[in-house]
Design a protein around this motif. Structure first.
Motif, PDB file in Angstrom:
ATOM      1  N   SER A  71      24.128  87.792 -20.090  1.00  0.00           N
ATOM      2  CA  SER A  71      23.218  86.676 -20.347  1.00  0.00           C
ATOM      3  C   SER A  71      23.025  86.383 -21.828  1.00  0.00           C
ATOM      4  N   SER A  72      23.080  87.405 -22.660  1.00  0.00           N
ATOM      5  CA  SER A  72      22.723  87.233 -24.068  1.00  0.00           C
ATOM      6  C   SER A  72      23.737  86.426 -24.867  1.00  0.00           C
ATOM      7  N   TYR A  73      24.891  86.090 -24.284  1.00  0.00           N
ATOM      8  CA  TYR A  73      25.851  85.267 -25.019  1.00  0.00           C
ATOM      9  C   TYR A  73      25.442  83.797 -25.066  1.00  0.00           C
ATOM     10  N   SER A  74      24.389  83.437 -24.338  1.00  0.00           N
ATOM     11  CA  SER A  74      23.846  82.081 -24.438  1.00  0.00           C
ATOM     12  C   SER A  74      22.568  82.128 -25.264  1.00  0.00           C
ATOM     13  N   ASP A  75      22.618  81.561 -26.462  1.00  0.00           N
ATOM     14  CA  ASP A  75      21.450  81.572 -27.339  1.00  0.00           C
ATOM     15  C   ASP A  75      20.274  80.828 -26.703  1.00  0.00           C
ATOM     16  N   SER A  76      20.568  79.698 -26.061  1.00  0.00           N
ATOM     17  CA  SER A  76      19.485  78.914 -25.472  1.00  0.00           C
ATOM     18  C   SER A  76      18.831  79.656 -24.315  1.00  0.00           C
ATOM     19  N   TRP A  77      19.612  80.443 -23.577  1.00  0.00           N
ATOM     20  CA  TRP A  77      19.049  81.191 -22.455  1.00  0.00           C
ATOM     21  C   TRP A  77      18.137  82.314 -22.965  1.00  0.00           C
ATOM     22  N   VAL A  78      18.513  82.952 -24.044  1.00  0.00           N
ATOM     23  CA  VAL A  78      17.662  83.994 -24.627  1.00  0.00           C
ATOM     24  C   VAL A  78      16.353  83.382 -25.128  1.00  0.00           C
ATOM     25  N   ARG A  79      16.423  82.198 -25.729  1.00  0.00           N
ATOM     26  CA  ARG A  79      15.197  81.519 -26.179  1.00  0.00           C
ATOM     27  C   ARG A  79      14.322  81.147 -24.987  1.00  0.00           C
ATOM     28  N   ASN A 103      20.193  92.143 -15.969  1.00  0.00           N
ATOM     29  CA  ASN A 103      21.393  91.914 -16.759  1.00  0.00           C
ATOM     30  C   ASN A 103      21.374  92.781 -18.016  1.00  0.00           C
ATOM     31  N   ASP A 104      21.648  92.199 -19.170  1.00  0.00           N
ATOM     32  CA  ASP A 104      21.818  93.008 -20.387  1.00  0.00           C
ATOM     33  C   ASP A 104      20.543  93.117 -21.213  1.00  0.00           C
ATOM     34  N   GLY A 105      19.394  92.879 -20.578  1.00  0.00           N
ATOM     35  CA  GLY A 105      18.127  92.993 -21.286  1.00  0.00           C
ATOM     36  C   GLY A 105      17.724  91.749 -22.034  1.00  0.00           C
ATOM     37  N   TYR A 106      18.354  90.618 -21.726  1.00  0.00           N
ATOM     38  CA  TYR A 106      18.108  89.351 -22.417  1.00  0.00           C
ATOM     39  C   TYR A 106      16.626  88.968 -22.388  1.00  0.00           C
ATOM     40  N   GLU A 122      19.028  96.652 -12.318  1.00  0.00           N
ATOM     41  CA  GLU A 122      20.295  95.935 -12.517  1.00  0.00           C
ATOM     42  C   GLU A 122      21.425  96.700 -11.820  1.00  0.00           C
ATOM     43  N   PRO A 123      22.124  96.070 -10.871  1.00  0.00           N
ATOM     44  CA  PRO A 123      23.175  96.787 -10.142  1.00  0.00           C
ATOM     45  C   PRO A 123      24.463  97.004 -10.922  1.00  0.00           C
ATOM     46  N   SER A 124      24.750  96.148 -11.910  1.00  0.00           N
ATOM     47  CA  SER A 124      26.019  96.239 -12.623  1.00  0.00           C
ATOM     48  C   SER A 124      25.950  97.327 -13.693  1.00  0.00           C
ATOM     49  N   VAL A 125      26.830  98.292 -13.584  1.00  0.00           N
ATOM     50  CA  VAL A 125      26.796  99.440 -14.489  1.00  0.00           C
ATOM     51  C   VAL A 125      27.027  99.011 -15.929  1.00  0.00           C
ATOM     52  N   ASN A 126      28.013  98.144 -16.151  1.00  0.00           N
ATOM     53  CA  ASN A 126      28.379  97.815 -17.527  1.00  0.00           C
ATOM     54  C   ASN A 126      27.302  97.002 -18.244  1.00  0.00           C
ATOM     55  N   VAL A 127      26.713  96.004 -17.576  1.00  0.00           N
ATOM     56  CA  VAL A 127      25.686  95.216 -18.264  1.00  0.00           C
ATOM     57  C   VAL A 127      24.364  95.988 -18.351  1.00  0.00           C
ATOM     58  N   GLY A 128      24.100  96.850 -17.371  1.00  0.00           N
ATOM     59  CA  GLY A 128      22.913  97.696 -17.459  1.00  0.00           C
ATOM     60  C   GLY A 128      22.966  98.630 -18.647  1.00  0.00           C
ATOM     61  N   GLU A 129      24.152  99.129 -18.948  1.00  0.00           N
ATOM     62  CA  GLU A 129      24.318  99.996 -20.113  1.00  0.00           C
ATOM     63  C   GLU A 129      24.036  99.225 -21.399  1.00  0.00           C
ATOM     64  N   ALA A 130      24.449  97.958 -21.441  1.00  0.00           N
ATOM     65  CA  ALA A 130      24.156  97.133 -22.615  1.00  0.00           C
ATOM     66  C   ALA A 130      22.647  96.968 -22.799  1.00  0.00           C
ATOM     67  N   ALA A 131      21.899  96.859 -21.684  1.00  0.00           N
ATOM     68  CA  ALA A 131      20.441  96.748 -21.773  1.00  0.00           C
ATOM     69  C   ALA A 131      19.825  98.026 -22.311  1.00  0.00           C
ATOM     70  N   ASP A 133      21.192 100.112 -24.255  1.00  0.00           N
ATOM     71  CA  ASP A 133      21.507 100.182 -25.678  1.00  0.00           C
ATOM     72  C   ASP A 133      20.505  99.398 -26.521  1.00  0.00           C
ATOM     73  N   LYS A 134      19.851  98.399 -25.914  1.00  0.00           N
ATOM     74  CA  LYS A 134      18.832  97.608 -26.612  1.00  0.00           C
ATOM     75  C   LYS A 134      17.447  98.235 -26.502  1.00  0.00           C
ATOM     76  N   GLY A 135      17.354  99.362 -25.813  1.00  0.00           N
ATOM     77  CA  GLY A 135      16.057 100.007 -25.638  1.00  0.00           C
ATOM     78  C   GLY A 135      15.282  99.519 -24.438  1.00  0.00           C
ATOM     79  N   VAL A 136      15.974  98.846 -23.501  1.00  0.00           N
ATOM     80  CA  VAL A 136      15.317  98.346 -22.293  1.00  0.00           C
ATOM     81  C   VAL A 136      15.526  99.350 -21.163  1.00  0.00           C
ATOM     82  N   PRO A 137      14.473  99.991 -20.652  1.00  0.00           N
ATOM     83  CA  PRO A 137      14.628 100.927 -19.532  1.00  0.00           C
ATOM     84  C   PRO A 137      15.228 100.199 -18.328  1.00  0.00           C
TER      85      PRO A 137
END
Length: 407
Positions: A71-79, A103-106, A122-131, A133-137
């Protein structure tokens, strides 16, 4: 096929898009010469409860265990997510927030920044790991009634449960809704954002029909879905994301007040559009066919004239469009995407290469076909440099539009 909400066998055809591979299963270079599974993509409407739906031909586990969408690859979505968090903190002052399909903690990154206790599911292992990494439990799991109760037992009930762009992605509507009810406090709030079927029909947004979307909601059908799990719709907001979405604000049925005037107003709009009966869906398939013909005519004529067309973005919706139109690299040389996960891969079914965005400035194509048309404002600004060599942007939805841009 039985309706997954009410069990009826009375389902009417809305639009048949043929058969396509799952839209997020991008192909590696090694897999390009291997066969792909395809599944029918036929949207139907339950004539009893009016839930629009696809048959459950794939499971969430097949799509979401390893997921290509961050999700975080969309700047407008993060805003958009930050604005939502700020508004809800001001409205209800939550002490514990849970997001399902986080998702990735967006979104929850803004909750963490505010010092509020939170948890992502979050069911997806790869995007959950990205979250993480941002400090999101983040808990790696699919939501079910059992998962919801287990989280409640361990962490306590949530004052706010968020479910953005996931309510369409679950085949077990009733079980998922029961999971939401298990998570939320008896006086808490559930906030769901999901694409509005009204705008999908009115604006020809058929490319948002794909296998990981199992159903498509009006406010009327969403009310019925929420009730199946013990939640009552209290308020609704119309938001512009994803081409036109509804934000459903619900509470446990035993404590929820009467629906606001906004709920009644949106229900009236849906009824006026004919979406509370079959008549409102009658001409949709013909309008979808025109979108296909117009885009193909443009691509064929442009290539015959010796000009070049490349794509921008590799979203799931783009793969519905490419497959339905039968677009291959002879008409669209490649597409680009900001997500490095997709670089070097190929679009499912159509086998179009996906490259880094910088390739556009290198090749200077005559046209750039924008596949995530819902991010039009954001991407028109990002792609303004295309105007330096006289290039133009092409938007296929709701109708073919060629746009000049100024650098």
């Amino acid at each position: 096929m039985n309706c997954r909400l009410c069990g009826s066998t009375n389902l009417a055809s809305v639009v048949d898009l043929g058969a396509t591979p799952p839209c997020e299963l991008f192909l590696s270079a090694e897999a390009v010469d291997e066969p792909e599974m395809t599944y029918p993509l036929h949207l139907k409407l339950c004539t009893e409860c009016l839930l629009a739906q696809l048959p459950p031909l794939i499971t969430p586990e097949e799509t979401f265990t390893e997921y290509a969408y961050f999700s975080s690859y969309s700047d407008s979505w993060v805003r958009h997510a930050k604005d939502f968090v700020d508004a809800q903190v001001a409205r209800i002052d939550p002490k514990f927030v849970v997001e399902v399909a986080s998702n990735d903690g967006y979104l929850l990154q803004h909750v963490v920044a505010g010092g509020i206790r939170c948890l992502g599911i979050e069911p997806s292992v790869n995007v959950g790991e990205a979250a993480r990494d941002k400090g999101v439990p983040t808990l790696t799991a699919f939501l079910s009634p059992e998962t919801g109760q287990a989280v409640r037992d361990e962490h306590g009930p949530a004052d706010l449960v968020v479910a953005n762009n996931v309510y369409a992605h679950i085949p077990d509507v009733v079980g998922f809704t029961q999971g939401l009810r298990a998570l939320v406090a008896d006086d808490g709030w559930v906030s769901i954002e999901v694409q509005h079927l009204l705008t999908l029909i009115e604006l020809n947004q058929y490319d948002t029909i794909y296998h990981e979307h199992f159903q498509y909601y009006t406010v009327a059908s969403a009310q019925r879905a929420l009730a199946s799990g013990g939640l009552s719709l209290v308020d609704v907001e119309l938001v512009p994301t994803h081409g036109g979405s509804i934000r459903l604000l619900a509470q446990p049925a035993e404590s929820a007040p009467e629906p606001t005037r906004r709920v009644l107003d949106v229900l009236s709009r849906e009824k006026a559009a004919g979406l509370h009966e079959l008549t409102g869906y009658a001409e949709f398939a013909q309008r979808v066919a025109k979108v296909r013909r117009d885009l193909l005519r443009f691509l064929v004529d442009t290539v015959d004239e010796g000009r070049t067309v490349v794509g921008y973005g590799a979203p799931g919706k783009g793969n519905t469009l490419l497959n339905h139109c039968g677009i291959r690299p002879d008409l669209l040389q490649y597409t680009v995407d900001r997500n490095p996960y997709k670089h070097g891969r190929y679009t499912p079914g159509t086998r179009i290469p996906i490259l880094p965005p910088e390739q556009i400035a290198v090749d200077k194509p005559d046209y750039v076909l924008v596949l995530p048309w819902n991010l039009r404002t954001e991407l028109t600004a990002q792609l303004s440099y295309v105007g330096e060599w006289g290039g133009k942007l092409v938007f296929p939805i709701p109708h073919l539009e060629i746009v000049e841009v100024k650098p």
